[in-house]
Design a protein around this motif. Structure first.
Motif: not given
Length: 286
Positions: A209-226
């Motif tokens: 769920g981002g784990q740190i979802y603030w303000p947006k989970p930008y760190h997840l971008i590298k984790m795929g198209k979804l």
């Protein structure tokens, strides 16, 4: 200058204090999958779904997990990967499996591996798999098993981890003829590559769920198209087929959460196989 540093230190302390507190209590989400385009009454199954335990960083105790679930009717347990990534942590899984087994799932317990599990060396990974097997968990690596639920065939399809290039969709589906197709996998990005096969429902995790979802989970971008499609947690559709992304029970990196909570999910699934129309209701009870 010292005053500014003091204020920053206070803010950081509050951030970590609040983030750690957010890991202490799991949210129990209930998702109801109902197909309503047929007057025929179909069997149903209640699935306990837990993902991303990350036993190196988990605040939910085995006893707490059992207390949260002891009054629930559980038909099947699905664990969707990322149990741990260090050999010395493997014994820590035992009390969790013991407590989950006290729930007595009617149709058994199933598991798939995630990318963190594959950090283990081959010998240690086998030790992890053997441990799961010894406690009654069928660990699936690109394979399936059919169970009978009140006369309805349910194909439990375990697709290996997509993010580490271990998925083999064709092998996972080989030999399946008919029935309700329930897919268990770790990385939900696999749904973007499943146009040639059918699934009725898919359970996954991976994003926390981002784990740190603030303000947006930008760190997840590298984790795929979804992620770029804004699909990082909860219930979603891809080409009218439902799939669920758990926020996970544990944490990785640091044991804090901001904008997310540890998650236990109960899926109440009506076992009607349909290609297109699904009516889905999602409720949350903390």
């Amino acid at each position: 200058m010292y005053f500014i540093l003091f204020i920053i230190a206070i803010l950081l302390s509050f951030f970590f204090y609040k983030g750690f507190n957010n890991t202490q209590i799991a949210v129990i989400n209930t998702v109801k999958i109902n197909q309503t385009n047929s007057p025929v009454k179909h069997s149903s199954i209640r699935i306990l779904h837990i993902s991303d335990m990350h036993l190196e960083n988990i605040s939910i105790t085995p006893e707490q997990l059992y207390e949260d679930l002891k009054d629930q009717q559980i038909d099947l347990i699905a664990l969707t990967g990322d149990f741990l990534d260090r050999k010395r942590t493997i014994p820590k899984l035992i009390p969790y499996l013991e407590q989950l087994n006290r729930l007595n799932p009617v149709y058994g317990s199933y598991a798939v591996f995630g990318n963190h599990d594959y950090v283990l060396r081959e010998k240690s990974l086998k030790e992890l798999k053997d441990l799961l097997t010894n406690y009654g968990y069928k660990t699936m690596q690109n394979e399936h098993e059919c169970i009978d639920v009140n006369g309805q065939a349910v194909n439990i399809i375990g697709i290996d981890d997509f993010s580490t290039n271990r998925s083999n969709i064709d092998n996972s589906y080989k030999g399946i003829e008919s029935g309700y197709n329930l897919v268990l996998t770790h990385d939900p990005n696999i749904v973007l590559h499943m146009d040639h096969v059918h699934f009725d429902y898919l359970l996954s995790g991976h994003f926390h769920g981002g784990q740190i979802y603030w303000p947006k989970p930008y760190h997840l971008i590298k984790m795929g198209k979804l992620v770029r499609m804004n699909m990082v947690k909860g219930l979603h559709y891809y080409k009218e087929r439902p799939f669920y992304i758990s926020e996970g029970l544990g944490q990785t990196g640091v044991n804090i959460r901001i904008g997310s909570k540890p998650e236990i999910t109960l899926h109440e699934v009506q076992l009607q196989t349909v290609e297109k129309q699904n009516d889905v209701e999602s409720t949350i009870a903390g």
